[in-house]
Every structure is written in C-alpha cells, then in structure tokens.
Write a protein that holds these residues in place. Structure first.
Motif, PDB file in Angstrom:
ATOM      1  N   GLN A 157       0.995  -1.386  -0.160  1.00  0.00           N
ATOM      2  CA  GLN A 157      -0.003  -0.441   0.185  1.00  0.00           C
ATOM      3  C   GLN A 157       1.090   1.204  -0.043  1.00  0.00           C
ATOM      4  OE1 GLN A 157      -2.833   0.103   3.196  1.00  0.00           O
ATOM      5  NE2 GLN A 157      -4.236   1.559   1.954  1.00  0.00           N
ATOM      6  N   ASN A 166      -8.245   3.312  -1.622  1.00  0.00           N
ATOM      7  CA  ASN A 166      -8.459   1.358  -1.428  1.00  0.00           C
ATOM      8  C   ASN A 166      -8.499   1.870  -3.110  1.00  0.00           C
ATOM      9  OD1 ASN A 166      -7.846   1.443   1.564  1.00  0.00           O
ATOM     10  ND2 ASN A 166      -9.764   2.617   1.354  1.00  0.00           N
ATOM     11  N   HIS A 167      -7.244   2.138  -4.141  1.00  0.00           N
ATOM     12  CA  HIS A 167      -8.116   1.580  -5.196  1.00  0.00           C
ATOM     13  C   HIS A 167      -7.006   1.447  -5.933  1.00  0.00           C
ATOM     14  CE1 HIS A 167     -12.128   3.982  -5.076  1.00  0.00           C
ATOM     15  NE2 HIS A 167     -12.219   3.940  -6.955  1.00  0.00           N
ATOM     16  N   VAL A 190      -1.679  -1.539  -4.145  1.00  0.00           N
ATOM     17  CA  VAL A 190      -3.247  -0.179  -3.303  1.00  0.00           C
ATOM     18  C   VAL A 190      -2.859   1.106  -2.866  1.00  0.00           C
ATOM     19  CG1 VAL A 190      -5.302  -0.456  -1.630  1.00  0.00           C
ATOM     20  CG2 VAL A 190      -4.460  -2.216  -3.304  1.00  0.00           C
ATOM     21  N   SER A 192      -3.385   4.794  -1.000  1.00  0.00           N
ATOM     22  CA  SER A 192      -3.371   4.961   0.113  1.00  0.00           C
ATOM     23  C   SER A 192      -4.270   6.077   0.634  1.00  0.00           C
ATOM     24  CB  SER A 192      -2.168   4.511   1.395  1.00  0.00           C
ATOM     25  OG  SER A 192      -1.366   5.227   1.356  1.00  0.00           O
TER      26      SER A 192
END
Length: 196
Positions: A157, A166-167, A190, A192
């Motif tokens: 992340q 969160n993509h 991902v 953050s």
C-alpha cells in the motif's frame, strides 16, 4: 410322524405349532419381529389401526420422494458445475506459462530486441490468451478499480496523489477468473490516498 414331511429340516417360527392360536398371531410380523404398532393402545379398533398405518406410510412415502428429488437436484447441480469448471486445472497450469511469456517479451524489449523473435513470442502470447478465453477464462480488471479482496491480493500500500484511497494503482501480476470463480487473484499495489 410329522404332519408335513417337507418341513422336517426347518424349525418352525411359531414355537413348533402348525396351527398357532390367535393370541400367538396378534402383533406378529412375517419375520417374527414385533410390529410397528406394538404397544398401541388397546382401545383402537382394526379400522383405526389401519388408518394410522396408512397415514404413517403416506408420510414416509412423501419424505422419501422429497429426499430423492433433493438428491436429483444436487446431483444435477454438481454435474453442471463439473462441466462448467472442467477447464479450471488447465487454466491454473497455463497461467505460469503466460507469466513467463510476458517476462520474455519484457526482457526482449528491455534489451532492445525488435525483430521477428519478439514478434513471434507476442503471437504465442496471443494464442495462449485466445485458448484461455475459449474456455471462458478472463483477465480480472484491476488497474484503477476499487480494491476487492475477492479478486485482488494486495502486496503493498503506497500513498498516491493521482489514485484515490483504496483503489488499485499498479498490477504486479494479472489475475484471472473462470466464469465466476477466481483462478488466481490479481497481485496489486493499493493506494492509501495523498501523503499526509
């Protein structure tokens, strides 16, 4: 001399009497075991007893029919799933091959190769993709999508000003699914969100 010469070797089931009394026959079954209605109140007459037995057998028959129908439905569903997902082991075996082909293409392009060898490897890759698609094995779309643990395996992340939190901001290994089952989740990085 016995009354029936052909029954000499067989022991009788009624205790040795050829003509048992009504008291001996009451409640007996063909195999000599107590009947299902043994112990029913003596107040029931023969008609009520038959009605109770008939109702019990109807109930048993309905339950057996329902059980058979459930078994047919379950067997049909299991057979359908076996046919639908028959290519799953083949897809699992081909995905590492596809990964290696992608690595070979990337290494060739990094080394500056632009000849027919790289073009041939790209054609082999396309054939592998076509073979997987013919079996309904599709790549899972991940880049830019919201992170979904059913389809994505997050390996890292990182903060990003360009990609919302969160993509998926990067795919390190493509994931695939066969119909609605995941063959292999996509390995992703991902976002953050923006750095604080």
């Amino acid at each position: 001399m016995p009354s029936n010469p052909f029954r000499q070797d067989q022991p009788s089931r009624d205790g040795g009497e050829d003509n048992p009394s009504d008291a001996q026959l009451e409640g007996a079954t063909a195999d000599g075991a107590p009947g299902d209605n043994a112990g029913i109140a003596d107040g029931m007459n023969g008609g009520d007893l038959l009605e109770a037995e008939l109702a019990a057998e109807r109930d048993r028959n309905l339950r057996l029919r329902a059980e058979i129908e459930n078994l047919r439905t379950r067997s049909s569903r299991e057979l359908s799933d076996q046919i639908r997902y028959a290519a799953l082991p083949m897809a699992r075996d081909l995905l590492p091959v596809l990964d290696n082909v992608d690595r070979a293409i990337a290494a060739g392009e990094k080394a500056g190769e632009k000849g027919p060898l790289v073009d041939g490897i790209k054609m082999v890759r396309q054939q592998l993709i076509s073979a997987l698609q013919q079996q309904q094995c599709q790549e899972i779309k991940a880049l830019g999508e919201p992170f979904n643990p059913q389809f994505h395996a997050a390996i890292l992340q990182q903060p990003s000003a360009d990609v919302p939190a969160n993509h998926v901001m990067m795919v390190t290994q493509a994931g695939y699914q066969l119909h609605d089952r995941v063959v292999r989740p996509a390995q992703v990085i991902v976002s953050s969100g923006p750095a604080a």
